[in-house]
Scaffold this motif. Sequence first.
Motif, short mmCIF file in Angstrom:
data_model
loop_
_atom_site.label_atom_id
_atom_site.label_comp_id
_atom_site.label_asym_id
_atom_site.label_seq_id
_atom_site.Cartn_x
_atom_site.Cartn_y
_atom_site.Cartn_z
N LEU A 252 0.77 -1.31 0.08
CA LEU A 252 0.05 -0.12 0.11
C LEU A 252 1.14 1.47 -0.06
O LEU A 252 0.50 2.09 -0.74
CB LEU A 252 -1.00 0.12 1.20
CG LEU A 252 -2.11 -1.03 1.09
CD1 LEU A 252 -2.82 -1.03 2.50
CD2 LEU A 252 -3.03 -0.68 0.17
N VAL A 253 1.93 1.10 0.93
CA VAL A 253 2.91 2.49 0.85
C VAL A 253 3.36 2.61 -0.37
O VAL A 253 3.54 3.85 -1.18
CB VAL A 253 4.00 2.15 1.88
CG1 VAL A 253 4.83 3.22 1.71
CG2 VAL A 253 3.15 2.33 3.24
N LEU A 254 3.78 1.55 -1.02
CA LEU A 254 4.44 1.57 -2.62
C LEU A 254 3.58 2.17 -3.41
O LEU A 254 3.90 3.17 -4.27
CB LEU A 254 4.92 0.24 -3.06
CG LEU A 254 6.30 -0.28 -2.10
CD1 LEU A 254 6.55 -1.68 -2.65
CD2 LEU A 254 7.27 0.71 -2.29
N LEU A 255 2.26 1.71 -3.42
CA LEU A 255 1.08 2.26 -4.40
C LEU A 255 0.89 3.75 -4.09
O LEU A 255 0.81 4.57 -5.14
CB LEU A 255 -0.12 1.42 -4.37
CG LEU A 255 0.04 -0.07 -4.63
CD1 LEU A 255 -1.44 -0.74 -4.35
CD2 LEU A 255 0.20 -0.07 -6.17
N LEU A 256 0.92 4.32 -2.81
CA LEU A 256 0.58 5.54 -2.55
C LEU A 256 1.77 6.18 -2.93
O LEU A 256 1.60 7.43 -3.55
CB LEU A 256 0.45 5.58 -0.78
CG LEU A 256 -0.96 5.00 -0.33
CD1 LEU A 256 -0.90 5.12 1.05
CD2 LEU A 256 -1.98 5.73 -1.04
N LEU A 257 3.32 5.94 -2.73
CA LEU A 257 4.07 6.65 -3.30
C LEU A 257 3.97 6.77 -4.87
O LEU A 257 4.33 7.78 -5.51
CB LEU A 257 5.37 6.08 -2.94
CG LEU A 257 5.58 5.89 -1.44
CD1 LEU A 257 7.14 5.25 -1.20
CD2 LEU A 257 6.02 7.53 -0.93
N LEU A 258 3.63 5.71 -5.67
CA LEU A 258 3.68 5.64 -6.99
C LEU A 258 2.44 6.80 -7.43
O LEU A 258 2.50 7.60 -8.29
CB LEU A 258 3.40 4.37 -7.50
CG LEU A 258 3.33 4.08 -8.97
CD1 LEU A 258 4.52 4.57 -9.73
CD2 LEU A 258 2.77 2.76 -9.36
N PHE A 259 1.36 6.61 -6.71
CA PHE A 259 0.31 7.47 -7.05
C PHE A 259 0.60 8.83 -6.69
O PHE A 259 0.22 9.87 -7.43
CB PHE A 259 -1.15 6.91 -6.30
CG PHE A 259 -2.25 7.97 -6.54
CD1 PHE A 259 -3.01 7.69 -7.72
CD2 PHE A 259 -2.71 8.97 -5.57
CE1 PHE A 259 -3.99 8.66 -8.00
CE2 PHE A 259 -3.69 9.94 -5.77
CZ PHE A 259 -4.46 9.52 -7.00
N GLY A 260 1.23 9.16 -5.54
CA GLY A 260 1.58 10.55 -5.39
C GLY A 260 2.79 11.08 -6.35
O GLY A 260 2.72 12.30 -6.76
N GLY A 261 3.51 10.08 -6.85
CA GLY A 261 4.49 10.54 -7.82
C GLY A 261 4.03 10.86 -8.99
O GLY A 261 4.14 11.94 -9.85
N LEU A 262 2.88 9.95 -9.68
CA LEU A 262 2.17 10.33 -10.73
C LEU A 262 1.49 11.61 -10.71
O LEU A 262 1.43 12.31 -11.44
CB LEU A 262 1.36 9.17 -11.04
CG LEU A 262 0.50 9.16 -12.44
CD1 LEU A 262 1.73 9.24 -13.65
CD2 LEU A 262 -0.41 8.09 -12.48
N LEU A 263 0.55 12.00 -9.44
CA LEU A 263 -0.07 13.05 -9.33
C LEU A 263 0.89 14.17 -9.57
O LEU A 263 0.58 15.41 -9.98
CB LEU A 263 -0.84 12.72 -8.16
CG LEU A 263 -1.72 14.26 -7.71
CD1 LEU A 263 -2.58 14.12 -8.59
CD2 LEU A 263 -2.28 14.21 -6.50
N ALA A 264 2.12 14.15 -8.81
CA ALA A 264 2.95 15.38 -8.84
C ALA A 264 3.32 15.50 -10.17
O ALA A 264 3.60 16.82 -10.53
CB ALA A 264 4.17 15.04 -7.76
N PHE A 265 3.56 14.49 -11.05
CA PHE A 265 4.13 14.78 -12.34
C PHE A 265 3.00 15.44 -13.21
O PHE A 265 3.50 16.30 -13.86
CB PHE A 265 4.45 13.27 -12.88
CG PHE A 265 5.16 13.31 -14.45
CD1 PHE A 265 6.15 13.89 -14.61
CD2 PHE A 265 4.00 12.87 -15.61
CE1 PHE A 265 6.65 14.00 -15.94
CE2 PHE A 265 4.73 12.99 -16.73
CZ PHE A 265 5.73 13.52 -16.95
N LEU A 266 1.78 14.93 -13.03
CA LEU A 266 0.68 15.57 -13.72
C LEU A 266 0.73 17.12 -13.58
O LEU A 266 0.43 17.95 -14.43
CB LEU A 266 -0.29 14.76 -13.71
CG LEU A 266 -0.49 13.38 -14.16
CD1 LEU A 266 -1.69 12.61 -13.67
CD2 LEU A 266 -0.38 13.32 -15.59
#
Length: 288
Positions: A252-266
């Motif tokens: 879950l932490v990895l998914l949150l980091l991945l989602f957060g990174g994707l959101l930051a990139f967008l």
Amino acid sequence: MDKFLFLCSLSASAGVMDLQYFLCWRVAPLFLLMPCGLHCMSVHVLNEEPVHVIPGSSLVLKAQIEPGPSEEVSVITWEREPETGIAPERVTLATCPGRSPECTGTRPNVHVNTKQHETTLQINGYSRADSGVYAVTVTDNRGTKTTAHCIVREYEAVHHVSLSINVSHSSLVCGEAWGTNPNFSWLYERDAVTQTVGQVSKDGTTLVLSMTPICGHFTCVVSNKLGYSSATYSAGPCEKEGKGTSAVVVCLVLLLLLFGGLLAFLLWRRYRSNNRGERLQNHLDDTV
């Protein structure tokens, strides 16, 4: 013997002229032919054999003597011979008069003392050479000899402990080479074995496992008066409690980091696109 003759006479006086009376008087001469009648001298060693002695300590053997009503102890002799061998040589340790309370043996470290109906042999500074079959012989005033024996062995330390697993019976078997009076105990992960882990057999050599799956470290400790030795069996590593939950949390932490990174990139892409549009509009206004 007198009591036996009295019973025979009593049967005759009672007029019991039957087979029992006939056999009674037939057996009576056999007792008269016996060398000590119905009351023979007896001797037996009180120590439970085999006797194990630690090297350097003292060997003490006690024997009880039961003489007949008309018998007296004349001589007491202690001897030793090897436990095995084709023609073992018997060695005399002490020869003592029956009425002497103390007696010195053939060696300075050998002593014998005698009390009423009892004799004791003591050997100080016991060594392996003192092992063997001990014999105490009592001679009465008629020259009749009665002998009792006792096996004496060296007390051995624990050697070569081994531990194996019986997969078909889900059990661990502990073995030891030749130690004297070995005591077996079990440890699981350095702690005493509980019912959750398994059950130890009465002799202590076998641990029947109840845990599933079998994992971790099992240790068999064998000890006696001279020390201890141990052996360990290592099964596969055990899964720790909550490991599955921890894995889920990590995912879950990895998914949150991945989602957060994707959101930051967008957001960064959007911000950059807006910023470029504003600069282009300002450039056109200046040109006009």
